[in-house]
Design a protein around this motif. Structure first.
Motif, PDB file in Angstrom:
ATOM      1  N   SER A   1     -19.247   0.985   5.735  1.00  0.00           N
ATOM      2  CA  SER A   1     -20.459   1.124   4.929  1.00  0.00           C
ATOM      3  C   SER A   1     -21.724   1.340   5.735  1.00  0.00           C
ATOM      4  N   GLY A   2     -21.639   1.256   7.031  1.00  0.00           N
ATOM      5  CA  GLY A   2     -22.824   1.484   7.863  1.00  0.00           C
ATOM      6  C   GLY A   2     -23.688   0.242   7.987  1.00  0.00           C
ATOM      7  N   GLY A   3     -24.556   0.250   8.983  1.00  0.00           N
ATOM      8  CA  GLY A   3     -25.478  -0.859   9.169  1.00  0.00           C
ATOM      9  C   GLY A   3     -24.787  -2.091   9.721  1.00  0.00           C
ATOM     10  N   GLU A   4     -25.347  -3.251   9.409  1.00  0.00           N
ATOM     11  CA  GLU A   4     -24.828  -4.484  10.000  1.00  0.00           C
ATOM     12  C   GLU A   4     -23.403  -4.795   9.566  1.00  0.00           C
ATOM     13  N   GLY A   5     -22.625  -5.262  10.487  1.00  0.00           N
ATOM     14  CA  GLY A   5     -21.241  -5.630  10.185  1.00  0.00           C
ATOM     15  C   GLY A   5     -20.332  -4.421  10.067  1.00  0.00           C
ATOM     16  N   SER A   6     -20.862  -3.250  10.368  1.00  0.00           N
ATOM     17  CA  SER A   6     -20.051  -2.048  10.259  1.00  0.00           C
ATOM     18  C   SER A   6     -19.884  -1.418  11.629  1.00  0.00           C
ATOM     19  N   LEU A   7     -18.880  -0.587  11.741  1.00  0.00           N
ATOM     20  CA  LEU A   7     -18.664   0.124  12.999  1.00  0.00           C
ATOM     21  C   LEU A   7     -19.584   1.330  13.110  1.00  0.00           C
ATOM     22  N   LEU A   8     -20.208   1.702  11.984  1.00  0.00           N
ATOM     23  CA  LEU A   8     -20.943   2.960  11.940  1.00  0.00           C
ATOM     24  C   LEU A   8     -22.443   2.724  11.754  1.00  0.00           C
ATOM     25  N   PRO A   9     -23.275   3.638  12.270  1.00  0.00           N
ATOM     26  CA  PRO A   9     -24.718   3.503  12.068  1.00  0.00           C
ATOM     27  C   PRO A   9     -25.131   3.797  10.625  1.00  0.00           C
ATOM     28  N   LEU A  10     -24.384   4.681   9.964  1.00  0.00           N
ATOM     29  CA  LEU A  10     -24.634   5.015   8.558  1.00  0.00           C
ATOM     30  C   LEU A  10     -23.301   4.884   7.844  1.00  0.00           C
ATOM     31  N   SER A  11     -23.325   4.943   6.512  1.00  0.00           N
ATOM     32  CA  SER A  11     -22.038   4.891   5.824  1.00  0.00           C
ATOM     33  C   SER A  11     -21.235   6.142   6.188  1.00  0.00           C
ATOM     34  N   PHE A  12     -19.928   6.031   6.058  1.00  0.00           N
ATOM     35  CA  PHE A  12     -19.055   7.158   6.409  1.00  0.00           C
ATOM     36  C   PHE A  12     -19.448   8.407   5.621  1.00  0.00           C
ATOM     37  N   LEU A  13     -19.831   8.196   4.359  1.00  0.00           N
ATOM     38  CA  LEU A  13     -20.239   9.331   3.528  1.00  0.00           C
ATOM     39  C   LEU A  13     -21.518   9.960   4.086  1.00  0.00           C
ATOM     40  N   ASP A  14     -22.530   9.125   4.348  1.00  0.00           N
ATOM     41  CA  ASP A  14     -23.797   9.655   4.890  1.00  0.00           C
ATOM     42  C   ASP A  14     -23.589  10.353   6.230  1.00  0.00           C
ATOM     43  N   LEU A  15     -22.720   9.770   7.030  1.00  0.00           N
ATOM     44  CA  LEU A  15     -22.464  10.335   8.349  1.00  0.00           C
ATOM     45  C   LEU A  15     -21.880  11.753   8.236  1.00  0.00           C
ATOM     46  N   ASN A  16     -20.923  11.915   7.327  1.00  0.00           N
ATOM     47  CA  ASN A  16     -20.351  13.241   7.106  1.00  0.00           C
ATOM     48  C   ASN A  16     -21.380  14.203   6.531  1.00  0.00           C
ATOM     49  N   ASN A  17     -22.183  13.653   5.630  1.00  0.00           N
ATOM     50  CA  ASN A  17     -23.226  14.455   5.004  1.00  0.00           C
ATOM     51  C   ASN A  17     -24.148  15.043   6.076  1.00  0.00           C
ATOM     52  N   ILE A  18     -24.536  14.233   7.038  1.00  0.00           N
ATOM     53  CA  ILE A  18     -25.462  14.698   8.069  1.00  0.00           C
ATOM     54  C   ILE A  18     -24.747  15.550   9.113  1.00  0.00           C
ATOM     55  N   LEU A  19     -23.590  15.075   9.532  1.00  0.00           N
ATOM     56  CA  LEU A  19     -22.851  15.796  10.572  1.00  0.00           C
ATOM     57  C   LEU A  19     -22.457  17.205  10.117  1.00  0.00           C
ATOM     58  N   PHE A  20     -21.839  17.305   8.952  1.00  0.00           N
ATOM     59  CA  PHE A  20     -21.385  18.621   8.489  1.00  0.00           C
ATOM     60  C   PHE A  20     -22.446  19.314   7.651  1.00  0.00           C
ATOM     61  N   GLY A  21     -23.098  18.567   6.766  1.00  0.00           N
ATOM     62  CA  GLY A  21     -24.101  19.166   5.878  1.00  0.00           C
ATOM     63  C   GLY A  21     -25.326  19.644   6.644  1.00  0.00           C
ATOM     64  N   ASN A  22     -25.842  18.848   7.569  1.00  0.00           N
ATOM     65  CA  ASN A  22     -27.002  19.304   8.338  1.00  0.00           C
ATOM     66  C   ASN A  22     -26.593  20.057   9.599  1.00  0.00           C
ATOM     67  N   TYR A  23     -25.891  19.352  10.489  1.00  0.00           N
ATOM     68  CA  TYR A  23     -25.626  19.962  11.794  1.00  0.00           C
ATOM     69  C   TYR A  23     -24.616  21.102  11.722  1.00  0.00           C
ATOM     70  N   GLY A  24     -23.544  20.909  10.984  1.00  0.00           N
ATOM     71  CA  GLY A  24     -22.514  21.946  10.896  1.00  0.00           C
ATOM     72  C   GLY A  24     -23.081  23.241  10.331  1.00  0.00           C
ATOM     73  N   LEU A  25     -23.824  23.129   9.232  1.00  0.00           N
ATOM     74  CA  LEU A  25     -24.356  24.337   8.597  1.00  0.00           C
ATOM     75  C   LEU A  25     -25.448  24.975   9.445  1.00  0.00           C
ATOM     76  N   THR A  26     -26.233  24.147  10.135  1.00  0.00           N
ATOM     77  CA  THR A  26     -27.298  24.707  10.969  1.00  0.00           C
ATOM     78  C   THR A  26     -26.694  25.456  12.157  1.00  0.00           C
ATOM     79  N   PHE A  27     -25.692  24.859  12.776  1.00  0.00           N
ATOM     80  CA  PHE A  27     -25.035  25.513  13.901  1.00  0.00           C
ATOM     81  C   PHE A  27     -24.353  26.801  13.425  1.00  0.00           C
ATOM     82  N   GLY A  28     -23.685  26.728  12.280  1.00  0.00           N
ATOM     83  CA  GLY A  28     -23.042  27.922  11.720  1.00  0.00           C
ATOM     84  C   GLY A  28     -24.065  29.023  11.438  1.00  0.00           C
ATOM     85  N   SER A  29     -25.211  28.648  10.897  1.00  0.00           N
ATOM     86  CA  SER A  29     -26.245  29.651  10.580  1.00  0.00           C
ATOM     87  C   SER A  29     -26.805  30.269  11.852  1.00  0.00           C
TER      88      SER A  29
END
Ligand code: PHE
Length: 461
Positions: A372-400
Motif C-alpha cells: 500500500s505504500g508509505g509506512e509499514g510498506s516495502l514501497l514508497p507509493l502504493s503498487f497501483l500509484d507506482l505503476n501509474n507513474i512508472l508506465f503512465g508518466n515515464y513509459g509514455l514520455t520515453f515512448g513519445s
C-alpha cells in the motif's frame, strides 16, 4: 505505398474514427487521473503546463503516430519494421506493447471501481446529506475489500476481452458512436450544477489561478505525463488505430478534434470536481480517490440525484471500456499481425495474464499493507500509484521521445507529411513547417530536458 489490407478491418467513416480515437483518449485519464493529479500538484500551474504540453507535444506526437500507423498499416512493432527495415526501431514498438499491457494492469483496477460505484448508485448507497468524510469511508470500504477489488477488476477485463475478440469496426465503433456524445452532455449538466455550488469560486480559482511559484519539476513531469496519458500517446495505441484508418480520412482534422474534445472533457471534470470539493471542505490533494469521493456529494445536491449518479457511473465505465479496449487492442494486434495467432484466443490469453498482473494493484489500496505504500510498506507509493507513474508518466514520455525522434530524424517529416496530405485535400499548409519543427526539435528537446532535470534534482514523483 502499402496497399490497404481489408482483412485487418477498417473504421467505417470520419465520424466513426474520430469517435473511436476519442473513445480511446477519453476515459479515466480525464475524469479520474486529471483531477487528482492537478489536485496533488497545486492546481492552476499544473493545468497551464498541461495545456501547453497538449499543444506543443501532444498534438504533434498524435499526428506522428497516426501517420506511422496509416502509412505502414501495421501494429506498432510491424509499423517500425515496415518503415525502417533492418534497424532496432521495432524495439520502440515492442516497448509500446509492454507499456500498454502494464497500463492496462492498473487501469482495469480503477475501471473496476467505476463498476462498483455503478452498483452502489443503483442501490442508492449515497444517502442524502452525505459528507465528504462519509463518502471517503465508503470508497475505502470498496477498494480495501480484497475479494471485491479483484472481482471488479475481473469483470472489467472480461468486458474488455469480450469486445476485443470481435475486432475493430464492429466492436469499437458501435460503442463510441452513441455513448461518447451522451457522456459529454451529462458532464455539461453536472458542470452547470457545480458552478452554482457555494464553493464554485474557490474551486475555479484553485484550478485556473496560475501561481508560478508552484512550478516544480514534479509538476512539469506530471503535466507532460498526464497530457500523453490522456491522449493515449507514447505506446503505439494511435499507431494501431491509425493503421485501421482508410486513406481518404483527414489525419490533421482528426488529431485536432480528438485533442480538443479530450482536453475539454478533462477541464469539465475539473470544473465539476473542485467546486464540489471546496464546498464540502475536502482536501484537493486527496489522492487517487478524489473523484470517487467528490462525486457523491455533487449527486446529493441535485434533484433526481440518484438518476444522475447511475448515468454518470454507467457512462464513466463505458468511457473507461473504450480506453481499455484500445490498450488491449495494441497487444492483440501485435500477436495477430506478427505471429498470425487467432484473435479470440490471443484476446482471452492476454486478458487473463493482464488480470493476474492487476491483482497486486487491486490489493494495494489497503487490503495488503505491504503493497500500500508509505509506512509499514516495502514501497514508497502504493503498487497501483507506482505503476501509474512508472508506465503512465515515464513509459509514455520515453515512448513519445522515441516516436518523435523516429519521425523527425529517421523516417522523416517529409514522408509523414506525404501521408498526412492524403485525405487532407491540401498540398501545402502553414502548419506543415510548424508541425515538423515541433516534432524534430521541441518534443525531443523538451522531454530530454525534463529527464535531465529529474535526474539532477532526484525528484522522481
Ligand atoms: N487515454 C486513456 C484515458 O485517458 C488511457 C490510455 C492511455 C489509453 C494510453 C490508451 C493508451 O483514459
Amino acid at each position: 505505398m502499402i496497399p490497404e489490407n481489408q482483412q485487418r478491418g477498417n473504421f467505417g467513416g470520419k465520424v466513426g474514427f474520430i469517435l473511436a480515437a476519442a473513445g480511446s483518449a477519453i476515459g479515466l485519464g480525464n475524469i479520474w487521473r486529471f483531477p487528482y493529479t492537478a489536485g496533488e500538484h497545486g492546481g492552476g500551474a499544473f493545468v497551464l503546463v498541461y495545456l501547453a504540453f497538449v499543444v506543443l507535444v501532444g498534438i504533434p506526437v498524435l499526428l506522428a503516430e497516426l501517420s506511422i500507423g496509416r502509412a505502414s498499416q501495421r501494429n506498432p512493432v510491424g509499423a517500425f519494421r515496415v518503415l525502417a527495415p533492418r534497424t532496432w526501431w521495432p524495439a520502440v514498438g515492442a516497448l509500446g506493447v509492454v507499456t500498454g499491457f502494464a497500463i492496462l494492469a492498473f487501469y482495469s483496477v480503477v475501471a473496476g471501481w467505476t463498476v462498483g460505484y455503478l452498483v452502489k448508485a443503483m442501490r442508492g448507497d449515497f444517502a442524502a446529506g452525505i459528507t465528504a468524510s462519509e463518502s471517503a469511508a465508503q470508497f475505502q470500504a470498496l477498494i480495501g475489500n480484497p475479494g471485491l477489488a479483484i472481482a471488479l477488476t475481473a469483470v472489467f477485463m472480461v468486458l474488455t476481452v469480450g469486445v476485443i475478440q470481435f475486432g475493430v469496426g464492429e466492436g469499437i465503433e458501435r460503442f463510441s458512436k452513441v455513448l461518447m456524445p451522451a457522456f459529454f452532455v451529462l458532464l455539461l449538466l453536472l458542470a452547470g450544477r457545480s458552478l452554482t455550488l457555494p464553493g464554485a469560486g474557490a474551486g475555479l480559482r484553485f484550478l485556473f489561478h496560475f501561481d508560478p511559484s508552484q512550478l516544480t519539476i514534479p509538476v512539469i513531469m506530471g503535466a507532460l505525463g498526464q497530457a500523453l496519458f490522456s491522449l493515449s500517446l507514447g505506446m503505439g495505441c494511435m499507431i494501431t488505430y491509425g493503421s485501421y484508418l482508410p486513406r481518404r480520412e483527414n489525419l490533421p482534422f482528426a488529431a485536432v478534434s480528438v485533442a480538443f474534445f479530450d482536453t475539454l472533457i478533462a477541464l469539465l471534470a475539473g470544473i465539476i470536481i473542485f467546486p464540489a470539493l471546496f464546498t464540502a471542505g475536502a482536501d484537493p490533494a486527496g489522492g487517487a480517490g478524489l473523484v470517487f469521493i467528490a462525486m457523491p456529494t455533487v449527486f446529493d445536491s441535485l434533484p433526481a440525484g440518484q438518476l444522475f449518479a447511475v448515468a454518470f457511473y454507467a457512462l464513466l465505465a463505458i468511457a473507461a471500456l473504450t480506453s481499455t479496449i484500445s490498450l488491449l487492442e495494441v497487444v492483440v494486434a501485435y500477436f495477430v499481425d506478427e505471429k498470425g495467432w487467432p484473435r479470440a484466443a490471443v484476446a482471452w490469453g492476454i486478458g487473463f495474464l493482464c488480470f493476474l498482473l492487476a491483482i497486486p494493484s487491486a490489493l494495494s489500496q489497503g487490503a495488503v499493507p505491504a503493497l500500500s505504500g508509505g509506512e509499514g510498506s516495502l514501497l514508497p507509493l502504493s503498487f497501483l500509484d507506482l505503476n501509474n507513474i512508472l508506465f503512465g508518466n515515464y513509459g509514455l514520455t520515453f515512448g513519445s521521445l522515441l516516436i518523435s525522434l523516429f519521425v523527425g530524424w529517421k523516417w522523416g517529416t517529409r514522408a509523414a507529411l506525404e501521408e498526412m496530405k492524403r485525405g487532407a485535400g491540401t498540398d501545402r499548409a502553414w502548419w506543415h513547417a510548424a508541425w515538423a519543427f515541433l516534432v524534430r526539435f521541441v518534443c525531443p528537446v523538451a522531454i530530454v530536458l525534463i529527464f535531465v532535470f529529474i535526474l539532477w534534482t532526484g525528484e522522481y514523483f
